[in-house]
Design a protein around this motif. Structure first.
Motif, mmCIF file in Angstrom:
data_model
loop_
_atom_site.group_PDB
_atom_site.id
_atom_site.type_symbol
_atom_site.label_atom_id
_atom_site.label_comp_id
_atom_site.label_asym_id
_atom_site.label_seq_id
_atom_site.Cartn_x
_atom_site.Cartn_y
_atom_site.Cartn_z
ATOM 1 N N PHE A 1 -5.144 21.487 3.013
ATOM 2 C CA PHE A 1 -4.782 20.514 4.050
ATOM 3 C C PHE A 1 -3.924 21.140 5.145
ATOM 4 N N LYS A 2 -4.390 21.009 6.373
ATOM 5 C CA LYS A 2 -3.692 21.534 7.566
ATOM 6 C C LYS A 2 -3.344 23.017 7.427
ATOM 7 N N ASN A 3 -4.222 23.776 6.809
ATOM 8 C CA ASN A 3 -3.987 25.207 6.620
ATOM 9 C C ASN A 3 -4.476 25.974 7.853
ATOM 10 N N ILE A 4 -3.668 25.930 8.898
ATOM 11 C CA ILE A 4 -4.047 26.578 10.159
ATOM 12 C C ILE A 4 -3.933 28.101 10.057
ATOM 13 N N LYS A 5 -3.044 28.576 9.191
ATOM 14 C CA LYS A 5 -2.828 30.022 9.086
ATOM 15 C C LYS A 5 -4.086 30.778 8.668
ATOM 16 N N VAL A 6 -4.991 30.091 7.927
ATOM 17 C CA VAL A 6 -6.226 30.744 7.483
ATOM 18 C C VAL A 6 -7.125 31.091 8.669
ATOM 19 N N THR B 1 -1.446 34.449 15.885
ATOM 20 C CA THR B 1 -0.032 34.206 15.582
ATOM 21 C C THR B 1 0.070 33.003 14.642
ATOM 22 N N ASP B 2 1.238 32.833 14.032
ATOM 23 C CA ASP B 2 1.459 31.703 13.121
ATOM 24 C C ASP B 2 1.793 30.420 13.877
ATOM 25 N N THR B 3 2.032 30.508 15.184
ATOM 26 C CA THR B 3 2.449 29.336 15.954
ATOM 27 C C THR B 3 1.294 28.683 16.725
ATOM 28 N N ALA B 4 0.121 29.331 16.753
ATOM 29 C CA ALA B 4 -1.014 28.754 17.488
ATOM 30 C C ALA B 4 -1.471 27.461 16.822
ATOM 31 N N GLY B 5 -1.771 26.438 17.640
ATOM 32 C CA GLY B 5 -2.180 25.133 17.117
ATOM 33 C C GLY B 5 -3.684 25.055 16.902
ATOM 34 N N LEU B 6 -4.197 23.831 16.949
ATOM 35 C CA LEU B 6 -5.619 23.583 16.726
ATOM 36 C C LEU B 6 -6.143 22.632 17.788
ATOM 37 N N ILE C 1 -15.109 28.305 16.704
ATOM 38 C CA ILE C 1 -15.689 29.470 16.027
ATOM 39 C C ILE C 1 -14.849 29.859 14.809
ATOM 40 N N ALA C 2 -13.515 29.891 14.991
ATOM 41 C CA ALA C 2 -12.615 30.285 13.909
ATOM 42 C C ALA C 2 -12.688 29.305 12.728
ATOM 43 N N CYS C 3 -12.761 28.018 13.027
ATOM 44 C CA CYS C 3 -12.808 26.998 11.971
ATOM 45 C C CYS C 3 -14.060 27.138 11.108
#
Length: 416
Positions: free
Chosen positions: A322-327, A338-343, A306-308
């Motif tokens: 590229f690999k911008n998980i923080k967004v 959090t800033d540490t959550a993965g994908l 959902i977030a993606c």
């Protein structure tokens, strides 16, 4: 004349021996190439020595191409290679954070693996490289089962050392017991209220191992010779990963195999709906437990998907970088902001990072193959293409060398 014929016979035998020896060498190099591709799927060795794995893929791939020698390359294959270069070049020039070394490496590997597939398929057929994948996966599965049974549960084998997961730049939730660098343990899962250790082989998490097992089982049943010994090894290993997805795929594989054997021959046709109903119930129970009985991995995957796609809406054409998980942070549930959550989703991550342009690299071959295979009625290959796309959607190997290999295979199917 007799001497001439004798010399000619010896010469012919000598050439045959040389050819056989050369073929054996190529087969070994293909196995090495495939081993490095599999290790790239976030094995613990890769997490610590990524440069060695990438170098192994590159060197073995180049050697395969040189040994096999191209007879020809058609214009459609050239168009596909040009498309790869165009998409990757576009993001290197205009994308956000795409100058990252990892993106450059996987771009090169995507083109290289496509050329390797062309070279091997022209000389030996595509099944050779698929058989190598299944063979290497079975070897890893056997080693993992020995470690899982005699180490993790019977405690006959003792771990070599304990390693904190932070060493491998992975989850901080658990550490790893290292069994001679061939097998690791450390990840638990909850099943019907019980916490159980999973078979993760030499990968960072059990689902990463389960993904490879699912692909190998499917290839062995539908695209190769359906070797029973290999099936048994892969199925046992898949169940010990305790991966919902892998177990569900395993059940579906054997149902589809049952379906094609009996429905096509019009034997016991009444049994097929009954078996289908039983399979649906079993898979339903498994997924219900995964999603609704406090099973964190199911909740995390749904939240990530959902977030993606919400983050993709912000930049639909070229994505967020590229690999911008923080967004994804603002679109996740509160406890994961959090800033540490993965994908935990592949295609979702691709669309969030690179929008429709990068997403086309993954989705176009699926759509075209789906249409063509439906018209041709090639159900075995159709099932395989659907499986690949499904695994890309829910797993996270979209930026690995192995992921690039499967993208190359998908495009190869489109043309050939």
């Amino acid at each position: 004349r007799i001497r001439y014929e004798s010399w000619q016979l010896k010469y012919s035998r000598g050439r045959i021996k040389i050819m056989l020896r050369k073929n054996n060498i190529i087969m070994v190099i293909i196995d090495i190439f495939m081993l490095f591709l599999i290790l790239s799927n976030y094995s613990l060795f890769f997490n610590e020595y990524a440069s060695i794995v990438y170098m192994g893929v590159f060197i073995s791939g180049v050697i395969i191409v040189l040994f096999c020698k191209f007879r020809y390359i058609n214009k459609h294959d050239l168009y596909i290679i040009a498309f790869f270069i165009t998409v990757m070049g576009f993001f290197l020039l205009f994308g956000k954070n795409y100058s990252d070394l990892t993106f450059i490496i996987i771009s090169i590997i995507l083109i290289l693996t496509y050329i390797v597939i062309l070279a091997v398929s022209q000389r030996y057929g595509l099944k050779i490289i698929l058989d190598s994948f299944v063979k290497i996966t079975c070897i890893i599965a056997i080693i993992s089962l020995i470690g899982f049974v005699f180490g993790t549960y019977l405690k006959i084998l003792k771990p070599f050392e304990y390693i904190d997961s932070s060493v491998y730049n992975w989850s901080t939730w658990y550490g790893y017991q290292n069994y001679f660098y061939l097998y690791y343990e450390g990840q638990y899962t909850n099943i019907f209220g019980m916490s159980i250790l999973r078979n993760m082989a030499l990968f960072s998490e059990a689902p990463l191992f389960a993904t490879i097992l699912s692909e190998a089982l499917f290839i062995n049943v539908f695209l190769l010779d359906n070797n029973r010994k290999r099936n048994i090894i892969l199925v046992i290993a898949a169940f010990t990963t305790l991966s919902t997805t892998s177990i569900a795929i395993t059940i579906c594989v054997f149902f589809l195999d049952f379906y094609r054997k009996y429905l096509r021959k019009k034997k016991l046709i009444i049994i097929v709906p009954i078996v289908a109903a039983v399979v649906a119930v079993i898979i339903g129970i498994i997924f219900y437990d995964k999603l609704f009985n406090n099973n964190m991995s199911g909740e995390v995957r749904i939240d990530d998907i959902i977030a993606c796609f919400k983050s993709w809406e912000q930049s639909p054409w070229i994505g967020n970088g590229f690999k911008n998980i923080k967004v994804l942070k603002d679109f996740r549930v509160d406890w994961r902001q959090t800033d540490t959550a993965g994908l935990s989703t592949g295609i979702g991550g691709v669309f969030s990072d690179g929008g429709l342009i990068l997403g086309s690299l993954y989705t176009i071959p699926f759509i075209i193959s789906l249409i063509r295979l439906l018209k041709k009625g090639n159900k075995d290959l159709l099932y395989f293409v659907i499986l690949l796309f499904f695994l890309f959607f829910i797993m996270i190997y979209h930026y690995t060398a192995l992921g690039m290999f499967w993208i190359a295979i998908s495009w190869y199917i489109v043309v050939n």
